[in-house]
Motif scaffolding. Sequence first.
Motif, PDB file in Angstrom:
ATOM      1  N   LEU A  39       0.367  -0.772   0.026  1.00 38.73           N
ATOM      2  CA  LEU A  39      -0.160  -0.131   0.062  1.00 38.73           C
ATOM      3  C   LEU A  39       0.864   1.173  -0.343  1.00 38.73           C
ATOM      4  CD1 LEU A  39      -2.290  -1.550   2.622  1.00 38.73           C
ATOM      5  CD2 LEU A  39      -3.084  -0.248   0.114  1.00 38.73           C
ATOM      6  N   SER A  40       2.075   0.818   0.866  1.00 37.04           N
ATOM      7  CA  SER A  40       2.721   2.225   0.882  1.00 37.04           C
ATOM      8  C   SER A  40       3.800   2.568  -1.036  1.00 37.04           C
ATOM      9  CB  SER A  40       3.978   1.872   2.002  1.00 37.04           C
ATOM     10  OG  SER A  40       4.406   3.128   1.990  1.00 37.04           O
ATOM     11  N   TYR A  41       3.949   1.439  -1.163  1.00 37.49           N
ATOM     12  CA  TYR A  41       4.454   1.908  -2.503  1.00 37.49           C
ATOM     13  C   TYR A  41       3.397   2.378  -3.431  1.00 37.49           C
ATOM     14  CZ  TYR A  41       5.861   0.625  -7.763  1.00 37.49           C
ATOM     15  OH  TYR A  41       5.534   0.766  -8.686  1.00 37.49           O
ATOM     16  N   TYR A  42       2.579   2.084  -3.686  1.00 35.68           N
ATOM     17  CA  TYR A  42       1.537   2.479  -4.214  1.00 35.68           C
ATOM     18  C   TYR A  42       1.435   4.117  -4.142  1.00 35.68           C
ATOM     19  CZ  TYR A  42       0.590  -1.808  -7.332  1.00 35.68           C
ATOM     20  OH  TYR A  42       0.834  -2.587  -8.564  1.00 35.68           O
ATOM     21  N   ALA A  43       0.547   4.258  -2.421  1.00 38.80           N
ATOM     22  CA  ALA A  43       1.087   5.687  -1.962  1.00 38.80           C
ATOM     23  C   ALA A  43       1.432   6.829  -2.830  1.00 38.80           C
ATOM     24  CB  ALA A  43       0.497   5.596  -0.895  1.00 38.80           C
ATOM     25  N   ARG A  44       2.945   5.942  -2.817  1.00 37.93           N
ATOM     26  CA  ARG A  44       4.217   7.115  -3.500  1.00 37.93           C
ATOM     27  C   ARG A  44       4.215   7.233  -4.505  1.00 37.93           C
ATOM     28  NH1 ARG A  44       9.519   4.972   0.147  1.00 37.93           N
ATOM     29  NH2 ARG A  44      10.154   6.297  -1.126  1.00 37.93           N
ATOM     30  N   VAL A  45       4.406   6.092  -5.121  1.00 38.26           N
ATOM     31  CA  VAL A  45       4.462   5.799  -6.703  1.00 38.26           C
ATOM     32  C   VAL A  45       3.256   6.291  -7.903  1.00 38.26           C
ATOM     33  CG1 VAL A  45       3.319   3.795  -7.440  1.00 38.26           C
ATOM     34  CG2 VAL A  45       5.295   4.551  -8.863  1.00 38.26           C
ATOM     35  N   ALA A  46       2.027   6.750  -6.884  1.00 37.60           N
ATOM     36  CA  ALA A  46       0.464   7.291  -7.256  1.00 37.60           C
ATOM     37  C   ALA A  46       0.926   8.126  -7.909  1.00 37.60           C
ATOM     38  CB  ALA A  46      -0.777   7.889  -6.426  1.00 37.60           C
ATOM     39  N   PRO A  47       1.497   9.649  -7.739  1.00 39.38           N
ATOM     40  CA  PRO A  47       1.158  11.145  -8.773  1.00 39.38           C
ATOM     41  C   PRO A  47       1.942  10.480 -10.169  1.00 39.38           C
ATOM     42  CG  PRO A  47       2.463  11.359  -6.655  1.00 39.38           C
ATOM     43  CD  PRO A  47       2.394   9.764  -6.284  1.00 39.38           C
ATOM     44  N   VAL A  48       2.766   9.091 -10.368  1.00 41.45           N
ATOM     45  CA  VAL A  48       3.418   8.966 -11.628  1.00 41.45           C
ATOM     46  C   VAL A  48       2.773   8.053 -12.362  1.00 41.45           C
ATOM     47  CG1 VAL A  48       5.824  10.036 -11.336  1.00 41.45           C
ATOM     48  CG2 VAL A  48       4.901   7.427 -10.776  1.00 41.45           C
ATOM     49  N   MET A  49       1.734   7.299 -11.608  1.00 46.77           N
ATOM     50  CA  MET A  49       0.909   6.345 -12.598  1.00 46.77           C
ATOM     51  C   MET A  49      -0.736   6.312 -12.418  1.00 46.77           C
ATOM     52  SD  MET A  49       0.463   2.294  -9.926  1.00 46.77           S
ATOM     53  CE  MET A  49      -0.315   0.774 -11.660  1.00 46.77           C
ATOM     54  N   LEU A  50      -1.136   7.391 -12.014  1.00 45.73           N
ATOM     55  CA  LEU A  50      -1.958   7.427 -12.634  1.00 45.73           C
ATOM     56  C   LEU A  50      -2.807   8.595 -13.568  1.00 45.73           C
ATOM     57  CD1 LEU A  50      -3.357   9.119  -8.373  1.00 45.73           C
ATOM     58  CD2 LEU A  50      -4.121   7.047  -9.146  1.00 45.73           C
ATOM     59  N   PRO A  51      -1.661   9.464 -13.592  1.00 46.34           N
ATOM     60  CA  PRO A  51      -1.373   9.826 -15.276  1.00 46.34           C
ATOM     61  C   PRO A  51      -1.979   9.072 -16.334  1.00 46.34           C
ATOM     62  CG  PRO A  51      -0.590  11.529 -14.506  1.00 46.34           C
ATOM     63  CD  PRO A  51      -0.668   9.984 -12.786  1.00 46.34           C
ATOM     64  N   LEU A  52      -0.750   7.673 -15.711  1.00 44.07           N
ATOM     65  CA  LEU A  52      -0.844   6.437 -17.072  1.00 44.07           C
ATOM     66  C   LEU A  52      -1.927   5.858 -16.425  1.00 44.07           C
ATOM     67  CD1 LEU A  52       2.863   5.639 -16.467  1.00 44.07           C
ATOM     68  CD2 LEU A  52       1.927   6.474 -18.106  1.00 44.07           C
ATOM     69  N   LEU A  53      -2.716   5.796 -15.574  1.00 40.44           N
ATOM     70  CA  LEU A  53      -4.056   4.840 -15.934  1.00 40.44           C
ATOM     71  C   LEU A  53      -5.066   5.576 -16.595  1.00 40.44           C
ATOM     72  CD1 LEU A  53      -3.746   3.597 -12.206  1.00 40.44           C
ATOM     73  CD2 LEU A  53      -4.104   1.474 -13.529  1.00 40.44           C
ATOM     74  N   GLY A  54      -4.948   6.833 -16.650  1.00 36.42           N
ATOM     75  CA  GLY A  54      -6.273   7.908 -16.853  1.00 36.42           C
ATOM     76  C   GLY A  54      -7.399   7.487 -16.387  1.00 36.42           C
ATOM     77  N   ARG A  55      -8.137   7.029 -18.131  1.00 33.71           N
ATOM     78  CA  ARG A  55      -9.197   6.717 -17.957  1.00 33.71           C
ATOM     79  C   ARG A  55      -9.915   5.679 -18.068  1.00 33.71           C
ATOM     80  NH1 ARG A  55     -13.223   9.975 -15.868  1.00 33.71           N
ATOM     81  NH2 ARG A  55     -14.496   9.116 -17.154  1.00 33.71           N
ATOM     82  N   ARG A  56      -8.826   4.494 -18.356  1.00 32.65           N
ATOM     83  CA  ARG A  56      -8.898   3.183 -18.659  1.00 32.65           C
ATOM     84  C   ARG A  56      -9.177   2.622 -17.308  1.00 32.65           C
ATOM     85  NH1 ARG A  56      -5.213   4.432 -22.389  1.00 32.65           N
ATOM     86  NH2 ARG A  56      -3.404   5.964 -21.821  1.00 32.65           N
ATOM     87  N   ALA A  57     -10.345   1.663 -18.069  1.00 37.15           N
ATOM     88  CA  ALA A  57     -11.297   0.815 -17.119  1.00 37.15           C
ATOM     89  C   ALA A  57      -9.721  -0.875 -16.674  1.00 37.15           C
ATOM     90  CB  ALA A  57     -11.792  -0.134 -18.233  1.00 37.15           C
ATOM     91  N   VAL A  58     -10.316  -1.024 -16.021  1.00 41.34           N
ATOM     92  CA  VAL A  58      -8.442  -1.391 -15.168  1.00 41.34           C
ATOM     93  C   VAL A  58      -8.887  -2.748 -14.417  1.00 41.34           C
ATOM     94  CG1 VAL A  58      -7.017  -1.346 -13.072  1.00 41.34           C
ATOM     95  CG2 VAL A  58      -8.207   0.588 -13.967  1.00 41.34           C
ATOM     96  N   THR A  59      -8.371  -3.765 -15.483  1.00 41.43           N
ATOM     97  CA  THR A  59      -8.734  -5.235 -14.670  1.00 41.43           C
ATOM     98  C   THR A  59      -7.024  -5.393 -14.484  1.00 41.43           C
ATOM     99  OG1 THR A  59      -9.549  -5.795 -17.074  1.00 41.43           O
ATOM    100  CG2 THR A  59      -7.607  -7.816 -15.780  1.00 41.43           C
ATOM    101  N   ARG A  60      -7.882  -6.304 -12.860  1.00 35.94           N
ATOM    102  CA  ARG A  60      -6.784  -6.281 -11.461  1.00 35.94           C
ATOM    103  C   ARG A  60      -6.334  -7.943 -11.746  1.00 35.94           C
ATOM    104  NH1 ARG A  60     -11.792  -4.580 -12.023  1.00 35.94           N
ATOM    105  NH2 ARG A  60     -12.190  -5.397 -10.297  1.00 35.94           N
TER     106      ARG A  60
END
Length: 308
Positions: A39-60
């Motif tokens: 969870l900490s990793y994703y929180a720290r990387v979120a500023p650069v990852m969120l724009p790449l996720l964009g408005r894209r449907a997400v499969t997990r």
Amino acid sequence: MPERAGERLTVEVAGRRLAVSNLDKVMYPATETTKGEVLSYYARVAPVMLPLLGRRAVTRIRWPHGVEGPMFFEKNLPSGAPSWLPRVTISSHGRDPDAHPERDRVTYPLVLDLADLTYLVNLASLELHVHQWQVDDDGHPLDPDRLVIDLDPGSGAGLRECSRVALWVKPRLEAMGLTTTVPVTSGSKGMQVYAALPGKHPADDIRALAQQLAQEMTKEHPDLVVWKMTKSLRPGKVLLDWSQNTAAKTTICPYSLRGKAAPYVAAPRTWDEVEDGAAEGGELRQLLFEDVLARLDEDGDLATGLIT
């Protein structure tokens, strides 16, 4: 301040109050990496990852008991998802939401902010996969905004062979006018080469373009490149997987963790690193999440050219 309730912790994230749980659960036994660290990793990387996720449907891909336990793919909105989690309903077989009966439609989550990301990661969603296209504000699929070439090494091949092929792919893409390219080591065996797409191009056209490139590269470098997925053709060679550009296909999102023995990441790289990886005596390796965080602090986001 966070409020503890047994094994659950209530936190405020992006203006939302979220319950996260089992923070001490070991998700990667080989490195003793816990869910809290994920969870900490994703929180720290979120500023650069969120724009790449964009408005894209997400499969997990979810590993509820860690990477040594069972896993499952999940496209649909998770059961019990909060009403504030953004979502989009599209056809499970294509990009036209009106092309198939209701039973073939899937409601996917979108990840637009840190609260959305935290909610899904708390469900042990280690891997996040997305299409090469986004949806508009009304939920309608748009044309793809990036092309991806997935380089998948067969037995006896590895990142050195992938690097060599990537260096052949780059000038071919540039000759097509696709001058913004980003190599990404996949966090698994191989790597991807992304190219930002200027203008509007139907997904079928981009898929056909990628297939043509793969066929031409196979003809030019038959000793190392193969475009067909036939397993018997692949030992010692690199599959240039054009099919990731098919509208229904998804690819691991850059900066996503992988569900491997250790917390490897789909990590954007520099072309200098790829050149070094292709050279005799050079070295290019998959990166762990600690490596990626350190590189972000030192070098910033290497995938900014893909953000639209």
